[in-house]
Design an enzyme around this catalytic site. Structure first.
Site, PDB file in Angstrom:
ATOM      1  N   ASP A 367      58.920  -7.035   2.263  1.00 17.10           N
ATOM      2  CA  ASP A 367      57.993  -8.010   1.741  1.00 17.10           C
ATOM      3  C   ASP A 367      58.147  -8.294   0.225  1.00 17.10           C
ATOM      4  O   ASP A 367      58.496  -7.293  -0.524  1.00 17.10           O
ATOM      5  CB  ASP A 367      56.436  -7.504   2.054  1.00 17.10           C
ATOM      6  CG  ASP A 367      55.446  -8.436   1.747  1.00 17.10           C
ATOM      7  OD1 ASP A 367      55.723  -9.795   1.242  1.00 17.10           O
ATOM      8  OD2 ASP A 367      54.392  -8.288   2.043  1.00 17.10           O
ATOM      9  N   ASP A 478      57.049  -9.645  10.816  1.00 23.54           N
ATOM     10  CA  ASP A 478      55.507  -8.882  10.740  1.00 23.54           C
ATOM     11  C   ASP A 478      54.354  -9.712  11.015  1.00 23.54           C
ATOM     12  O   ASP A 478      54.457 -11.070  11.203  1.00 23.54           O
ATOM     13  CB  ASP A 478      55.731  -8.401   9.288  1.00 23.54           C
ATOM     14  CG  ASP A 478      54.868  -7.085   9.049  1.00 23.54           C
ATOM     15  OD1 ASP A 478      54.061  -6.722   9.997  1.00 23.54           O
ATOM     16  OD2 ASP A 478      54.909  -6.535   8.058  1.00 23.54           O
ATOM     17  N   MET A 479      53.282  -9.073  11.240  1.00 24.94           N
ATOM     18  CA  MET A 479      52.035  -9.973  11.392  1.00 24.94           C
ATOM     19  C   MET A 479      50.759  -8.940  10.929  1.00 24.94           C
ATOM     20  O   MET A 479      50.716  -7.939  11.702  1.00 24.94           O
ATOM     21  CB  MET A 479      51.974 -10.276  12.807  1.00 24.94           C
ATOM     22  CG  MET A 479      51.080 -11.220  13.297  1.00 24.94           C
ATOM     23  SD  MET A 479      49.258 -10.588  13.536  1.00 24.94           S
ATOM     24  CE  MET A 479      48.512 -11.704  14.192  1.00 24.94           C
ATOM     25  N   ASP A 548      53.248   2.435  10.334  1.00 22.00           N
ATOM     26  CA  ASP A 548      53.262   2.472   8.855  1.00 22.00           C
ATOM     27  C   ASP A 548      53.115   4.017   8.661  1.00 22.00           C
ATOM     28  O   ASP A 548      53.524   4.228   7.547  1.00 22.00           O
ATOM     29  CB  ASP A 548      52.200   1.898   7.966  1.00 22.00           C
ATOM     30  CG  ASP A 548      52.828   0.147   8.212  1.00 22.00           C
ATOM     31  OD1 ASP A 548      53.892   0.117   8.566  1.00 22.00           O
ATOM     32  OD2 ASP A 548      52.006  -0.804   7.957  1.00 22.00           O
TER      33      ASP A 548
HETATM   34  C1  GLA Z   1      53.145  -4.107   7.276  1.00 27.30           C
HETATM   35  C2  GLA Z   1      54.624  -3.386   7.477  1.00 27.30           C
HETATM   36  C3  GLA Z   1      55.150  -2.610   6.643  1.00 27.30           C
HETATM   37  C4  GLA Z   1      55.669  -3.435   5.662  1.00 27.30           C
HETATM   38  C5  GLA Z   1      54.304  -4.190   5.087  1.00 27.30           C
HETATM   39  C6  GLA Z   1      54.934  -5.332   3.949  1.00 27.30           C
HETATM   40  O1  GLA Z   1      52.316  -3.234   6.804  1.00 27.30           O
HETATM   41  O2  GLA Z   1      54.209  -2.534   8.751  1.00 27.30           O
HETATM   42  O3  GLA Z   1      56.305  -1.761   7.215  1.00 27.30           O
HETATM   43  O4  GLA Z   1      56.321  -4.378   5.805  1.00 27.30           O
HETATM   44  O5  GLA Z   1      53.590  -4.834   6.149  1.00 27.30           O
HETATM   45  O6  GLA Z   1      53.783  -6.162   3.352  1.00 27.30           O
END
Ligand code: GLA
Length: 741
Positions: A367, A478-479, A548
């Protein structure tokens, strides 16, 4: 023959290698469930159906109300006297809700049909081993036709289910519920097994007694969710990994779902799975049809372990389509935990260079590369590069990474928009929201109304242009929020109750577009970690970011729960730095790598800042990933111990299909003073083979001189010495020769 019909008894039998499923039709034309379990070679007798009609008048003449209260329906309907959980709830044009289905006809075909717009398992190369039964039921009053689909995967011991609902009349109907599958059985003191969690604590296995009443395990968050995975198993009380009966359902869908176990007054259990009825109201005009997403059912008479192996082989062979599915994935480094939003081209190249030096094969930029995105409160929707941060754009960065001899990957979150973005300023009505009400932000963002074609087109075009500026080898989709304020400017009142399902269909359409346009890209799905880890997403990407939480000890729990249903190689698993970002724990880098080896391996840190002595270990870890990944990805998985259940140690095993190799991973979560060694019994080996053992610990490999017979490893066990906190060891077994049986 997987599916047989007995005309005389009006019964159908669906056989897989080890299971049978029996369906029957009553004298009135109701379609009911007779049996699901170990394989049998007969049909049901006179008393095949459970009928718990009340004593008294019901004895003389079948009384409809009492009958409906207990009959084990294959696809129960709401509103006419069956008060248990139902699959179908239909409103007619006059606003009345009632539906009753009667048997009409059937069809048996080899292979399996696609479900329009939906992910689903497919027969693939094993067309001959898959058969489908179409049971056609009708409601003569509503002029409604319901086709129940049952596909039998003979080798994998799995049955998939779906239902197609068609309006054959002239009035407009409204579906308030259209579930996909039902299993109506006698109770056997069942317990439920589900996967519960939260962000960073996804899919922890949970087991509980099933009590009278309706127990629901569900998500109404617009995604399949980390709180409860779309998986439910009913197990008998004695069930363990190796023994006991298991009835499992898993939903091939990525949005709202309800998995229900309804224990009735008569002690029967009705298990259903389908789209959650909350905020679901689907218009079915004359001539239209609705397809309920697929449910996968697995029965195991040999515990949870066998159920797991059925799901794994089904998903490997008949769900995941990616060209990468049978390949070792490139070992990646992702900069998220290493830099968050604080990076520029030079910093990223420096990380990639340092990673390349130790053998990492792909660099993934997470990101923060687009719009004005220097933190998480802006920029989503502006899918053009932030040239201030990335001087020279994606072209220069991509070129630099490729020049290093690495592959290049990128992060996107196409379903979202930040209120502080050019996209939102230009199209404020493109966000899902209820006019006049301030929409609830989550992570400072809103969800785009991707049910509108112009929105999907605009986002896909932007992303396509970004991807065309350089060669992209990998994409993390991603979401990062749930759906609420369910309102769309795309249609009138009739559209709003369809929005949540239309959203999921639109998501699938966007993913299909991108994988079609960029067939060489390796896709990884992600949703705030593992909020959308479901079979629906696996149809589009061969791997999903698991969580995460990258702490190896937390991951033991998360990966155990995930691997209960999903193949291990679908779990994105990375080594991150210590102290760990989520829990502050210090775990030796060897254990961090051994735990990540259980999934799709990578690193999630700033390689320029990793201590030298840790860096030195990386080439060996990468070599180990390539050496063992075939075993993890293609082999059978056995859970030997769970640290969540008993003593604080964790242990699992991967055995190659031909049983010639096995890898046992042992992790001591907490050490105990003054304890002895323990015997760990292997599983799935060839009892007549003799194995050679290599022990991999602390970067060293020790080859054992003695030979280990398979039967000894499985019955006496392998002696493992007590280890200290967070220590781990790998035991690699290789068959050297066969012994006389
Ligand atoms: C989510 C994903 C992370 C990362 C962040 C970036 O939380 O799970 O791995 O990519 O977004 O904003």
């Amino acid at each position: 023959m997987a599916i047989t019909y007995c005309r005389e008894k009006e019964q159908f039998r669906l056989d897989s290698a080890h299971t049978s499923y029996l369906i029957g039709v009553t004298q009135e034309g109701y379609v009911g469930h007779i049996y699901y379990g170990e394989r049998v070679n007969c049909f049901g007798g006179e008393d095949a159906f459970r009928l718990d009609e009340v004593p008294g008048p019901g004895k003389r003449k079948r009384e409809k109300c009492a009958f409906l209260a207990s009959f084990p329906f294959e696809y129960p309907t709401a509103g006419v006297g069956d008060f248990r959980d139902s699959c179908l709830d239909v409103e007619n044009e006059a606003g009345q809700r009632g539906c009753e289905l009667f048997y009409d006809s059937y069809k048996i075909e080899t292979g399996k049909p696609l479900l329009p717009g939906l992910p689903a398992t497919f027969a693939g190369d094993e067309e001959e081993d898959v058969q489908t039964l179409y049971l056609i039921l009708k409601d003569p009053v509503l002029k409604l036709k319901v086709t129940l689909l049952y596909s039998v995967f003979e080798k994998e011991d799995a049955i998939t289910r779906s239902a197609v609902i068609e309006n054959e009349g002239t009035q407009r109907l409204m579906l308030h519920r259209a579930a996909s599958a039902c299993l109506d059985m006698d109770n056997r003191a069942f317990e439920t097994v589900t996967l519960e969690g939260a962000w960073a604590r996804e899919r922890h296995p949970q087991r509980g007694r099933l009590l009278r009443g309706r127990s629901e395990f569900s998500s109404i968050r617009g995604v399949s969710s980390p709180q409860l995975n779309p998986f439910l198993a009913l197990v008998t009380p004695e069930t363990t990994q190796r023994a006991g009966e298991v009835y499992a359902m898993n939903f091939v869908y990525s949005g709202n779902f309800a998995a229900v176990a309804d224990l009735s007054m008569y002690g029967s259990v009705r298990m259903t799975m389908g789209i959650h009825p909350w905020q679901f109201a689907w218009n079915l005009c004359a001539g239209e049809s609705f397809t309920a997403p697929e449910v996968v059912m697995v029965y195991s008479g040999e515990g949870l372990g066998k159920m797991t192996r059925s799901f794994h082989s089904l998903y490997r062979k008949h769900l995941i389509r990616s060209p990468y599915k049978d390949k070792d994935r490139p070992v990646l480094i992702n900069n998220w935990e290493g830099t968050y939003f604080d990076f520029d081209t030079e910093k990223l190249i420096a990380i990639a260079k340092a990673a390349k030096e130790v053998g990492v094969e792909m660099f993934v930029m997470d990101d923060g590369w687009f719009g004005k995105r220097n933190n998480d409160d802006c920029g989503l929707g502006d899918w053009y590069v932030n040239e201030e941060k990335l001087v020279g754009g994606l072209t220069r960065l991509g070129q630099a990474i490729h020049d290093l001899g690495m592959k290049f990957g990128i992060w996107i979150e196409p379903e979202m928009v930040s209120p502080d973005s050019d996209l939102f300023r230009a199209h404020p009505d493109w966000a899902i929201q209820i006019p006049g009400r301030e929409p609830t932000l989550a992570r400072h963002q809103l969800v785009l109304d991707i049910t509108r074609k112009e929105v999907r087109d605009a986002v896909c075009d932007m992303i396509r242009s970004a991807f065309n500026t350089t060669k992209i080898d990998y994409v993390k989709w991603d979401m990062n929020r749930y759906l609420c304020d369910i309102g769309s400017a795309a249609g009138g009142p009739e559209y709003q109750g369809e929005l949540l399902h239309r959203y999921v269909l639109a998501l699938y359409e966007m993913q299909e577009r991108l994988i079609t346009d960029f067939p060489d890209i390796l896709f990884e799905n992600c949703s705030s970690g593992g909020a959308r880890f479901d079979p629906g997403m696996l149809y589009f990407s061969p791997q999903i970011w698991t969580s995460d939480d990258t702490d190896a000890i937390e991951r033991l729990h998360i990966q155990e729960g995930t691997a209960l249903v999903y193949p291990m190689e679908t779990m994105g698993a990375h080594v991150s730095k210590c102290p760990n970002e989520q829990v502050g724990r210090m775990v030796p880098i060897e254990t961090r790598a051994n735990v990540a080896l259980a999934g799709t391996f990578g690193y999630e840190l700033d390689m320029t800042r990793l201590p030298e002595e840790e860096k030195k270990k990386i080439p060996g870890q990468i070599a180990r990933y390539h050496r063992f990944h075939g075993l993890v990805a293609g082999g059978d998985y056995y859970r030997l111990n769970s640290w969540c259940e008993e003593e604080p140690w964790d242990c699992w095993e991967n055995v190659s299909e031909d049983r010639a190799q096995a890898l046992i991973t042992y992790v001591q979560v907490l050490g105990r003073p003054n304890t002895g060694s323990r015997l760990v019994r292997a599983e799935g080996l060839d009892p007549y083979a003799v194995y050679h053992l290599t022990i991999l610990k602390d970067g060293e490999e020790t080859e054992m001189k003695q030979e280990f017979p398979g039967s000894a490893l499985m019955h006496f066990g392998l002696r493992i010495p007590a280890l200290g906190d967070f220590q781990s060891v790998l035991y690699y077994l290789e068959k050297t020769r066969e012994e006389e049986p």
